[in-house]
Design a protein around this motif. Structure first.
Motif, PDB file in Angstrom:
ATOM      1  N   ALA A  63       0.849  -1.195   0.000  1.00 54.54           N
ATOM      2  CA  ALA A  63       0.000   0.000   0.000  1.00 54.54           C
ATOM      3  C   ALA A  63       0.879   1.238   0.000  1.00 54.54           C
ATOM      4  O   ALA A  63       1.972   1.249   0.575  1.00 54.54           O
ATOM      5  CB  ALA A  63      -0.919  -0.004   1.216  1.00 54.54           C
ATOM      6  N   TRP A  64       0.402   2.312  -0.641  1.00 57.97           N
ATOM      7  CA  TRP A  64       1.113   3.579  -0.687  1.00 57.97           C
ATOM      8  C   TRP A  64       0.632   4.451   0.470  1.00 57.97           C
ATOM      9  O   TRP A  64      -0.564   4.702   0.618  1.00 57.97           O
ATOM     10  CB  TRP A  64       0.833   4.263  -2.025  1.00 57.97           C
ATOM     11  CG  TRP A  64       1.462   5.618  -2.200  1.00 57.97           C
ATOM     12  CD1 TRP A  64       0.834   6.830  -2.189  1.00 57.97           C
ATOM     13  CD2 TRP A  64       2.842   5.891  -2.423  1.00 57.97           C
ATOM     14  NE1 TRP A  64       1.740   7.834  -2.384  1.00 57.97           N
ATOM     15  CE2 TRP A  64       2.987   7.298  -2.537  1.00 57.97           C
ATOM     16  CE3 TRP A  64       3.978   5.090  -2.524  1.00 57.97           C
ATOM     17  CZ2 TRP A  64       4.221   7.912  -2.757  1.00 57.97           C
ATOM     18  CZ3 TRP A  64       5.205   5.692  -2.750  1.00 57.97           C
ATOM     19  CH2 TRP A  64       5.318   7.092  -2.868  1.00 57.97           C
ATOM     20  N   ASN A  65       1.569   4.901   1.326  1.00 55.88           N
ATOM     21  CA  ASN A  65       1.179   5.689   2.498  1.00 55.88           C
ATOM     22  C   ASN A  65       1.354   7.192   2.285  1.00 55.88           C
ATOM     23  O   ASN A  65       1.302   7.968   3.237  1.00 55.88           O
ATOM     24  CB  ASN A  65       1.967   5.234   3.723  1.00 55.88           C
ATOM     25  CG  ASN A  65       3.449   5.575   3.639  1.00 55.88           C
ATOM     26  OD1 ASN A  65       3.921   6.161   2.661  1.00 55.88           O
ATOM     27  ND2 ASN A  65       4.196   5.200   4.665  1.00 55.88           N
ATOM     28  N   GLY A  66       1.575   7.587   1.034  1.00 53.06           N
ATOM     29  CA  GLY A  66       1.790   8.988   0.719  1.00 53.06           C
ATOM     30  C   GLY A  66       3.251   9.335   0.577  1.00 53.06           C
ATOM     31  O   GLY A  66       3.603  10.391   0.030  1.00 53.06           O
ATOM     32  N   ASN A  67       4.108   8.449   1.051  1.00 52.12           N
ATOM     33  CA  ASN A  67       5.547   8.681   0.977  1.00 52.12           C
ATOM     34  C   ASN A  67       6.311   7.485   0.425  1.00 52.12           C
ATOM     35  O   ASN A  67       7.332   7.631  -0.244  1.00 52.12           O
ATOM     36  CB  ASN A  67       6.089   9.036   2.362  1.00 52.12           C
ATOM     37  CG  ASN A  67       7.556   9.400   2.337  1.00 52.12           C
ATOM     38  OD1 ASN A  67       7.976  10.263   1.582  1.00 52.12           O
ATOM     39  ND2 ASN A  67       8.345   8.722   3.158  1.00 52.12           N
ATOM     40  N   PRO A  72       1.718  -5.053   4.485  1.00 48.48           N
ATOM     41  CA  PRO A  72       0.817  -5.015   5.649  1.00 48.48           C
ATOM     42  C   PRO A  72       1.543  -5.128   6.987  1.00 48.48           C
ATOM     43  O   PRO A  72       1.064  -4.592   7.995  1.00 48.48           O
ATOM     44  CB  PRO A  72      -0.104  -6.215   5.409  1.00 48.48           C
ATOM     45  CG  PRO A  72      -0.133  -6.366   3.926  1.00 48.48           C
ATOM     46  CD  PRO A  72       1.253  -6.018   3.465  1.00 48.48           C
ATOM     47  N   ASP A  73       2.698  -5.814   7.027  1.00 49.31           N
ATOM     48  CA  ASP A  73       3.427  -5.958   8.291  1.00 49.31           C
ATOM     49  C   ASP A  73       4.404  -4.816   8.546  1.00 49.31           C
ATOM     50  O   ASP A  73       5.173  -4.852   9.513  1.00 49.31           O
ATOM     51  CB  ASP A  73       4.167  -7.296   8.336  1.00 49.31           C
ATOM     52  CG  ASP A  73       5.199  -7.447   7.224  1.00 49.31           C
ATOM     53  OD1 ASP A  73       5.428  -6.463   6.485  1.00 49.31           O
ATOM     54  OD2 ASP A  73       5.776  -8.540   7.091  1.00 49.31           O
TER      55      ASP A  73
END
Length: 259
Positions: A63-67, A72-73
């Motif tokens: 997943a892309w967290n904006g940075n 998932p872990d």
């Protein structure tokens, strides 16, 4: 007034699989990826890039967290940036050429990949915009830049001179490049005991550039930085006439650019 730079989310990953592996030289393998999600995948410019997500036991899309991308872990996924050597949007296929140097995640993956292995790709990233009015071109790179150099030779204006310099770690890494009617190609063997990029830096810095020549160079980051310093500082070449890219970093392990 303060301006805000918006972070653009990168393209989504497409889940595909290995459909074929071809050994181009003892030092390079071509991995063909295929699948329904590659239908319509178009690469408009030469020397572009794709992100390849390599599986760790199993393929998990991060997943892309904006940075950055995260699994998932919380771990960082194994991502490598490669040149899409051939994209066939109708057949849903994509070729990536990978240097086999015995270390690094991409090298190990390409050396052991078999049909059916899962993988994911995203992109494409920006490529090289060819200036049709340029009087000539200089291309330089190490083995990691060979796929992009091959693409450039296929699209550069056939009536313009093209000077090509390629550094290889071993003579058996040389392969046949696409024909260009006015291209001269010189292969440079890296002397034993010298750091990657040593021969490429010497070759590019020895070129007497004609006015207006466009320069494209890619390879080991420290080496291309030396080339950049020479072209901008010593030669005074306008930055708009150059594209210089660090594809990987010598001695770096576990990062995105060690292959």
């Amino acid at each position: 007034m303060t301006s805000l730079r918006l972070r653009r989310e990168p393209p989504a990953f497409r889940t595909v699989e290995v459909v074929g592996v071809e050994r181009l030289t003892p030092r390079m393998a071509r991995v063909t990826l295929g699948g329904r999600e590659l239908a319509g995948f178009v690469v408009d410019q030469p020397a572009a890039s794709v992100r390849v997500l390599l599986p760790d036991d199993e393929l998990v899309i991060p997943a892309w967290n904006g940075n950055e991308f995260l699994l998932p872990d919380g771990r960082r996924p194994v991502l490598r940036t490669l040149t899409p050597r051939r994209a066939d949007p109708d057949a849903g296929e994509l070729d990536v050429d990978v240097v086999l140097h015995g270390r690094g995640a991409a090298s190990q993956w390409a050396g052991t990949a078999t049909p059916g292995d899962p993988v994911a790709v995203s992109g494409p990233g920006r490529g090289y915009a060819v200036d049709p009015e340029a009087p000539g071109f200089l291309l330089g790179g190490d083995e990691t830049a060979v796929p992009a150099i091959g693409q450039l030779l296929e699209v550069l204006p056939p009536d313009r001179p093209v000077e090509v310099h390629v550094e290889v770690a071993r003579p058996d890494a040389r392969l046949r490049l696409p024909e260009h009617p006015r291209a001269t190609v010189t292969w440079h063997d890296l002397p034993p005991g010298t750091p990657p990029g040593h021969a490429l830096v010497a070759a590019v810095c020895s070129v007497d550039l004609a006015p207006g020549t466009r320069v494209w160079v890619a390879g080991e980051a420290a080496a291309v930085q030396r080339i950049r310093k020479h072209l901008f500082g010593d030669v005074g070449l306008p930055r708009g006439q150059t594209t210089i890219r660090g594809y990987w970093k010598h001695g770096r392990t576990g990062g995105a650019d060690d292959d």
